[in-house]
Design an enzyme around this catalytic site. Sequence first.
Site, PDB file in Angstrom:
ATOM      1  N   SER A 179       1.080  -1.469  -0.331  1.00  0.00           N
ATOM      2  CA  SER A 179       0.359  -0.390  -0.314  1.00  0.00           C
ATOM      3  C   SER A 179       0.775   1.417   0.187  1.00  0.00           C
ATOM      4  O   SER A 179       2.181   1.716   0.333  1.00  0.00           O
ATOM      5  CB  SER A 179      -0.543  -0.074   0.973  1.00  0.00           C
ATOM      6  N   SER A 231      -3.055  -3.881  -3.150  1.00  0.00           N
ATOM      7  CA  SER A 231      -2.275  -2.814  -2.739  1.00  0.00           C
ATOM      8  C   SER A 231      -3.571  -2.287  -2.457  1.00  0.00           C
ATOM      9  O   SER A 231      -4.702  -1.978  -2.903  1.00  0.00           O
ATOM     10  CB  SER A 231      -1.538  -2.161  -4.018  1.00  0.00           C
ATOM     11  N   ASP A 238      -3.755   1.885  -2.522  1.00  0.00           N
ATOM     12  CA  ASP A 238      -3.427   2.977  -2.546  1.00  0.00           C
ATOM     13  C   ASP A 238      -4.141   4.713  -2.776  1.00  0.00           C
ATOM     14  O   ASP A 238      -5.366   4.691  -3.590  1.00  0.00           O
ATOM     15  CB  ASP A 238      -2.963   2.968  -4.390  1.00  0.00           C
TER      16      ASP A 238
END
Length: 349
Positions: free
Chosen positions: A237, A275, A277
């Site tokens: 992340s 992830s 983000d």
Amino acid sequence: MTPLSSASSRPRLADLGVPSGAFARGAENAITDVGGVRVGHATLHGDGLHTGVTAIVPDALTGERRSLPANLSVGNGYGKLVGATQLRELGALETPILLTSTLSVFRVADALLGHLLATPSHARTMTLNPVVGETNDGFLSDIRRRAVGEEQVVQALEAAAAGPVVEGCVGAGAGTVALGYKGGIGTSSRLVDVAGRTRTVGALVQTNFSGTLRIAGVPLPAEELLAEAAAQPVGNSCMIVVATDAPVDGRQLGRVAGRAVFAMRGVGADYAQGSGDYAIAFSVHDPALGGPVADDVLSPLFAATMDAVEEALINSVLAAETTVGPDGRTARAVPIDEVRARLARAGAV
């Protein structure tokens, strides 16, 4: 375990001679170049822990203003961002932004809320939207202990200051891993003309994602630069916070935040499945002084945002020091001498 220093003497991108591009860096090359924005850290190193909390504090929220224009962009939503839906729905930021470890995020949000409700300006508050983001530092820290709580939140808020920002293995970046190396906290800023006036845009990042590091377009694979295996993050992340003094509203700041996520690709992020983000963008500009500007003058602000975020991401890795976690798990610092040599061979400096 020997505690690490909370500060790093390692070079930043500017120290390596990489130019700033089309826009000049700010005086500190940090998010704090945006007037009225302060940053503080609380860091835990030792006893199986490399974790902490980082606070981004807009001074405007400690005065009469109860909110700032803000918005959010989600590159991939595998994360625990407290306060996200209201931030996006109302286009308004009501509290400082705190960053921490994944399993501590809810304790941190509760501590932030309690701290603010105890202040005189919130004596009659009946609803408040704390904003707390996270990445997973479980590769280098005993994350299940949920060691970050009220004490660290208050420490980070009280430590928040203008001026230079400590980067690398500090605060919410104490135990993170990025691009095969030790990751952490990074920051940068740019000066940009928006509708005929020079404005500042600054970024602060918490990096914990995979991919192949690139600096100024030069690949720097951990598999080649390190004698040992590259470190792999738990989770995958990145949290990005963008501040500006440009006269933009919440809708426009959603567009700014989107460009901030785009900048991750410039440093080699692979945007893996797991992830999380996120980019949060806010403006400290007082709407009573005019604005928002027209959309058709925003392109320079978008470009400057991407440049500032890309440099902040790189600074987070350059500043980070080799860190050993539980069971000997190790994230190595990127070797600066090899970085210098490769950048020079490529003509990037």
